[in-house]
Design an enzyme around this catalytic site. Structure first.
Site, mmCIF file in Angstrom:
data_model
loop_
_atom_site.group_PDB
_atom_site.id
_atom_site.type_symbol
_atom_site.label_atom_id
_atom_site.label_comp_id
_atom_site.label_asym_id
_atom_site.label_seq_id
_atom_site.Cartn_x
_atom_site.Cartn_y
_atom_site.Cartn_z
ATOM 1 N N HIS A 61 -37.763 -111.813 -25.161
ATOM 2 C CA HIS A 61 -36.625 -112.738 -25.109
ATOM 3 C C HIS A 61 -36.999 -113.885 -24.172
ATOM 4 C CE1 HIS A 61 -33.977 -109.857 -27.172
ATOM 5 N NE2 HIS A 61 -34.730 -108.958 -26.575
ATOM 6 N N LEU A 62 -37.138 -115.073 -24.740
ATOM 7 C CA LEU A 62 -37.518 -116.229 -23.912
ATOM 8 C C LEU A 62 -36.291 -117.035 -23.465
ATOM 9 C CD1 LEU A 62 -40.762 -117.436 -25.753
ATOM 10 C CD2 LEU A 62 -40.579 -116.035 -23.690
ATOM 11 N N ARG A 63 -35.121 -116.695 -24.011
ATOM 12 C CA ARG A 63 -33.811 -117.207 -23.543
ATOM 13 C C ARG A 63 -33.550 -118.686 -23.810
ATOM 14 N NH1 ARG A 63 -31.917 -112.215 -23.449
ATOM 15 N NH2 ARG A 63 -32.447 -110.993 -21.603
ATOM 16 N N ASP A 150 -31.775 -108.507 -33.232
ATOM 17 C CA ASP A 150 -31.992 -107.750 -31.992
ATOM 18 C C ASP A 150 -30.927 -108.018 -30.930
ATOM 19 O OD1 ASP A 150 -33.348 -105.979 -30.248
ATOM 20 O OD2 ASP A 150 -34.049 -107.724 -29.139
ATOM 21 N N HIS A 177 -33.082 -103.292 -34.552
ATOM 22 C CA HIS A 177 -32.539 -102.739 -33.295
ATOM 23 C C HIS A 177 -31.579 -101.632 -33.729
ATOM 24 C CE1 HIS A 177 -30.428 -103.216 -29.248
ATOM 25 N NE2 HIS A 177 -29.490 -102.621 -29.971
ATOM 26 N N HIS A 230 -38.228 -100.856 -30.270
ATOM 27 C CA HIS A 230 -38.025 -100.027 -29.067
ATOM 28 C C HIS A 230 -37.558 -98.592 -29.324
ATOM 29 C CE1 HIS A 230 -34.027 -101.614 -29.797
ATOM 30 N NE2 HIS A 230 -34.248 -102.770 -29.201
ATOM 31 N N ASN A 276 -31.480 -101.215 -22.843
ATOM 32 C CA ASN A 276 -30.906 -100.782 -24.106
ATOM 33 C C ASN A 276 -31.977 -100.762 -25.202
ATOM 34 O OD1 ASN A 276 -29.016 -100.068 -26.008
ATOM 35 N ND2 ASN A 276 -28.339 -102.165 -26.407
ATOM 36 N N ASP A 303 -40.285 -105.919 -24.945
ATOM 37 C CA ASP A 303 -38.844 -106.206 -24.907
ATOM 38 C C ASP A 303 -38.510 -106.917 -23.592
ATOM 39 O OD1 ASP A 303 -36.207 -106.503 -25.571
ATOM 40 O OD2 ASP A 303 -35.731 -104.360 -25.638
ATOM 41 N N HIS A 307 -33.275 -111.455 -16.684
ATOM 42 C CA HIS A 307 -31.883 -111.786 -16.335
ATOM 43 C C HIS A 307 -31.844 -112.384 -14.935
ATOM 44 C CE1 HIS A 307 -29.928 -109.945 -19.773
ATOM 45 N NE2 HIS A 307 -30.647 -108.858 -19.612
HETATM 46 ZN ZN LIG Z 1 -33.031 -104.424 -29.061
HETATM 47 ZN ZN LIG Z 2 -34.851 -107.025 -27.374
#
Ligand SMILES: [Zn+2]
Ligand SMILES: [Zn+2]
Length: 419
Positions: A61-63, A150, A177, A230, A276, A303, A307
């Site tokens: 996740h590069l946001r 995801d 996911h 995951h 998660n 993953d 944050h």
């Molecule tokens: Zn996920």
């Molecule tokens: Zn993810």
């Protein structure tokens, strides 16, 4: 400019040349591999180091766009190359969601100056709502390597079937996911002994396994390709192992935290252990390791979920889920899984390349020079100060780890060098 990697031990399970050989790189490509490859302007002395095909992360996740206070494409890919990643697949749960060609184009544009290659994974459904399919064709033509919601499961089985079929018409697959939200309920950590002792609502492993079972059946029945994200439970791995034995077109990944940590780590109520799917029990950790080593689990994916501290240094129940994972993935694998370099190359490079159908994961003449060099035996203590990612949320801070990435080369350019 010519770049030479000298004296390293080449690990190359998908290629023909390996062992103590030099590599010469010209114009971004490998031009020679051998004992005497000639001179170069820049020489990397790799004596005592291990030379891998560049690592590819199937899940991060590069946001950006929208949550640049957590991470952005530049900060994220800088952390990625420090972790040895030459390419990363970024998930679409950005703001706005990457569910149109316009957002994919924006990500591609921002990624142009990034040190690592960025392969976007487009949303499977508009707004990740699970209700309406996205224009996967347009997004594929802009380089999306797969589609995923995801962060959210695709709750309707009919919708999942349609998404898998539609993706397949563009030669792509769904990265799933797996989580049944009705079974998950209000859970915040794994349901078991630890959640009972800590008095926290649990997430049953059935929430993950029921969805894995459904999607495996869809893939098997309709001959569709599926990638499961995951995987965290022993039961989920068993289902995938059985489906693979039947010839189902399924691949899967697990993340370093699922073979490096269990739910006893949640005992300190440190929200950095909230993830998660949740950290599971010791038996699951054992099963994830066995699955990675026997090939049931194809790849290690981070993953990477950075944050801000305001979302993590708070009460466990209220904190965001996720671990900042780029910078520890390789070390955790060497420390907790295996020091077999061939196996690591398969899990970090060869299989991820195969899954997203990229011509990488191999060191050979004429190929793009995406290379990761590591010191397999170096030990260090992982500190918060060392983290490059904007996300400092790691439960592994303070741990003694083994295995360090020393150099990362993308298209022949040395984009990271450890100091
Ligand atoms: Zn996920
Ligand atoms: Zn993810």
């Amino acid at each position: 400019m010519k770049l030479k990697i000298s004296g390293g031990d080449i690990v190359n399970p998908a290629g023909e040349q390996f062992g103590k050989l030099d590599i010469l790189i010209e114009d971004g490509k490998i031009s020679a591999i051998g004992k005497d490859v000639g001179d170069a302007e820049r020489v990397i002395d790799a004596a005592g180091l291990t030379v891998f095909p560049g690592f590819i992360d199937l899940h991060c996740h590069l946001r950006e766009p929208g949550q640049e206070y957590k991470e952005d494409i530049m900060s994220g890919t800088k952390a990625a190359v420090k972790g040895g990643y030459t390419a990363v697949c970024c998930m679409p749960n950005t703001k706005p969601v990457m569910d149109t060609a316009a957002v994919v184009a924006l990500v591609n544009d921002r990624a142009r100056r990034a040190p690592a290659k960025v392969y976007p994974v487009g949303a499977a459904s508009v707004g990740l709502s699970g209700k309406e399919l996205t224009e996967m064709g347009e997004m594929s033509s802009l380089g999306c390597v797969a589609f995923s919601d995801d962060g959210h499961p695709i709750e309707s089985g009919a919708m999942m079937r349609r998404a898998m079929m539609y993706a397949q018409t563009y030669g792509k697959m769904i990265m799933a996911h797996e989580e049944d939200l009705s079974i998950k309920g209000e859970g915040i950590m794994n349901e078991g002994y630890q959640s009972t002792v800590l008095g926290m609502p649990g997430i049953s492993r059935v929430a993950e396994e029921a969805m894995i079972a459904r999607d495996l059946l869809l893939a098997q029945t309709y001959g569709l390709k599926l990638h499961i994200q995951h995987v965290s439970t022993a039961g989920g791995i068993e289902l995938i192992r059985a489906a693979k034995a039947k010839g189902t077109r399924v691949t899967c990944e697990s993340a370093p935290h699922y073979f490096s940590a269990d739910d006893s780590m949640c005992a300190g109520f440190d929200a950095n252990t909230k993830v998660n799917p949740p950290l599971r029990e010791k038996g699951d950790v054992k099963a994830v390791k066995a699955g990675l080593l026997d090939g049931t689990i194809d790849a290690i994916a981070t993953d990477h979920a950075p944050h801000h501290k305001d979302e993590k240094k708070i009460e466990f129940a209220l904190a965001a889920s996720g671990i900042s994972g780029f910078e520890t993935a390789f070390s955790l694998a060497v420390t907790n899984l295996t020091d077999d370099a061939d196996k690591l190359a398969e899990l970090f490079s060869v299989n991820p390349a195969r899954i997203i159908e990229k011509k990488s994961g191999v060191i050979e003449n004429g190929s793009f020079a995406d290379i990761t060099i590591a010191d397999m035996s170096k030990q260090y203590t992982f500190t918060e100060q060392s983290i490059i990612s904007k996300g400092k949320n790691s439960p592994f801070i303070g741990q003694k780890l083994k295995g360090v990435v020393t150099h990362t080369i993308v298209d022949g350019e040395l984009v990271y060098e450890a100091n």
